[in-house]
Design a protein around this motif. Structure first.
Motif, short mmCIF file in Angstrom:
data_model
loop_
_atom_site.label_atom_id
_atom_site.label_comp_id
_atom_site.label_asym_id
_atom_site.label_seq_id
_atom_site.Cartn_x
_atom_site.Cartn_y
_atom_site.Cartn_z
N VAL A 28 3.97 -10.12 14.02
CA VAL A 28 3.97 -9.87 12.58
C VAL A 28 2.59 -9.44 12.12
O VAL A 28 2.44 -8.50 11.34
CB VAL A 28 4.45 -11.13 11.81
CG1 VAL A 28 4.24 -10.96 10.32
CG2 VAL A 28 5.91 -11.40 12.13
N ALA A 29 1.56 -10.11 12.61
CA ALA A 29 0.19 -9.75 12.24
C ALA A 29 -0.11 -8.31 12.63
O ALA A 29 -0.73 -7.56 11.86
CB ALA A 29 -0.81 -10.70 12.90
N LEU A 30 0.35 -7.89 13.80
CA LEU A 30 0.13 -6.53 14.25
C LEU A 30 0.87 -5.53 13.38
O LEU A 30 0.32 -4.50 12.98
CB LEU A 30 0.56 -6.38 15.72
CG LEU A 30 0.42 -4.99 16.32
CD1 LEU A 30 -1.04 -4.53 16.29
CD2 LEU A 30 0.95 -4.98 17.74
N GLU A 31 2.11 -5.82 13.04
CA GLU A 31 2.89 -4.91 12.20
C GLU A 31 2.27 -4.74 10.82
O GLU A 31 2.18 -3.63 10.30
CB GLU A 31 4.33 -5.41 12.08
CG GLU A 31 5.12 -5.26 13.36
CD GLU A 31 6.54 -5.74 13.24
OE1 GLU A 31 7.06 -5.83 12.10
OE2 GLU A 31 7.16 -6.03 14.28
N VAL A 32 1.81 -5.82 10.22
CA VAL A 32 1.15 -5.74 8.91
C VAL A 32 -0.16 -4.97 9.04
O VAL A 32 -0.46 -4.08 8.24
CB VAL A 32 0.92 -7.15 8.33
CG1 VAL A 32 0.05 -7.08 7.08
CG2 VAL A 32 2.25 -7.83 8.03
N ALA A 33 -0.93 -5.27 10.07
CA ALA A 33 -2.23 -4.61 10.26
C ALA A 33 -2.08 -3.11 10.46
O ALA A 33 -2.88 -2.33 9.92
CB ALA A 33 -2.96 -5.23 11.45
N LEU A 34 -1.08 -2.67 11.21
CA LEU A 34 -0.90 -1.24 11.43
C LEU A 34 -0.54 -0.51 10.14
O LEU A 34 -1.00 0.62 9.91
CB LEU A 34 0.16 -1.00 12.50
CG LEU A 34 -0.26 -1.36 13.93
CD1 LEU A 34 0.91 -1.24 14.89
CD2 LEU A 34 -1.42 -0.51 14.38
N ARG A 35 0.24 -1.14 9.31
CA ARG A 35 0.57 -0.50 8.02
C ARG A 35 -0.66 -0.45 7.11
O ARG A 35 -0.91 0.55 6.45
CB ARG A 35 1.72 -1.25 7.37
CG ARG A 35 3.04 -0.95 8.06
CD ARG A 35 4.17 -1.77 7.48
NE ARG A 35 5.44 -1.42 8.05
CZ ARG A 35 5.97 -1.99 9.11
NH1 ARG A 35 5.33 -2.97 9.73
NH2 ARG A 35 7.14 -1.63 9.56
N LEU A 36 -1.42 -1.53 7.10
CA LEU A 36 -2.63 -1.53 6.28
C LEU A 36 -3.65 -0.54 6.82
O LEU A 36 -4.36 0.12 6.05
CB LEU A 36 -3.24 -2.94 6.22
CG LEU A 36 -2.40 -3.96 5.46
CD1 LEU A 36 -3.03 -5.34 5.59
CD2 LEU A 36 -2.26 -3.57 3.99
N LYS A 37 -3.71 -0.39 8.12
CA LYS A 37 -4.63 0.56 8.74
C LYS A 37 -4.30 1.98 8.29
O LYS A 37 -5.19 2.80 8.05
CB LYS A 37 -4.57 0.45 10.26
CG LYS A 37 -5.54 1.35 10.98
CD LYS A 37 -5.47 1.17 12.48
CE LYS A 37 -6.41 2.11 13.18
NZ LYS A 37 -6.32 2.01 14.63
N ALA A 38 -3.02 2.28 8.16
CA ALA A 38 -2.61 3.61 7.70
C ALA A 38 -3.08 3.88 6.28
O ALA A 38 -3.36 5.02 5.91
CB ALA A 38 -1.09 3.76 7.79
N LEU A 39 -3.20 2.85 5.48
CA LEU A 39 -3.66 3.00 4.09
C LEU A 39 -5.17 2.88 3.95
O LEU A 39 -5.70 3.07 2.87
CB LEU A 39 -2.99 1.94 3.21
CG LEU A 39 -1.53 2.18 2.91
CD1 LEU A 39 -0.94 0.96 2.20
CD2 LEU A 39 -1.33 3.43 2.08
N ALA A 40 -5.86 2.58 5.03
CA ALA A 40 -7.30 2.32 4.97
C ALA A 40 -8.12 3.60 5.05
O ALA A 40 -9.09 3.71 5.79
CB ALA A 40 -7.72 1.36 6.09
#
Length: 119
Positions: A28-40
């Motif tokens: 779950v942490a990885l899935e959230v992080a990857l989405r946030l990374k796309a917005l970063a």
């Protein structure tokens, strides 16, 4: 060289409890992080803003490139990152590609980060 994150399918909106509800597992942490990374990235935030503000819901690559004053190829790259994260959907219509924000994915991401955010 930075460590590469594993490749996982993040094209569907997040479907999990808020991170504040309980400690999240690695997946779950990885899935959230990857989405946030796309917005970063400031350009990607601007592109999302343009897509969300569009009354018709879709914008083509050429118009987005003109709005952010970048080459279409650069905008296509950024849209590809947002699409891979499940935040944008794109449909080819002849010689153009129309893009739209996936509001369900953004709402799910907001809810996962803060369930009080979207009430």
């Amino acid at each position: 060289m930075p460590k590469a994150l594993p490749v996982i399918d993040v094209s569907a909106p997040i479907r999990c409890m808020p991170v504040a509800a309980a400690p999240v597992d690695d997946q779950v942490a990885l899935e959230v992080a990857l989405r946030l990374k796309a917005l970063a990235d400031p350009v990607r935030v601007r592109l999302m803003s343009l897509l969300l503000a569009e009354p018709g819901g879709t914008v083509n690559t050429r118009d987005l490139a003109a709005a952010v004053v970048l080459a279409e190829s650069t905008v296509s790259h950024h849209l590809g990152q947002l699409r891979a994260a499940g935040l944008v959907e794109s449909v080819r219509r002849g010689m153009t590609v129309q893009h739209a924000a996936r509001r369900d994915a953004l709402s799910a991401l907001c809810f996962v980060l803060d369930p009080e955010c979207c009430r």
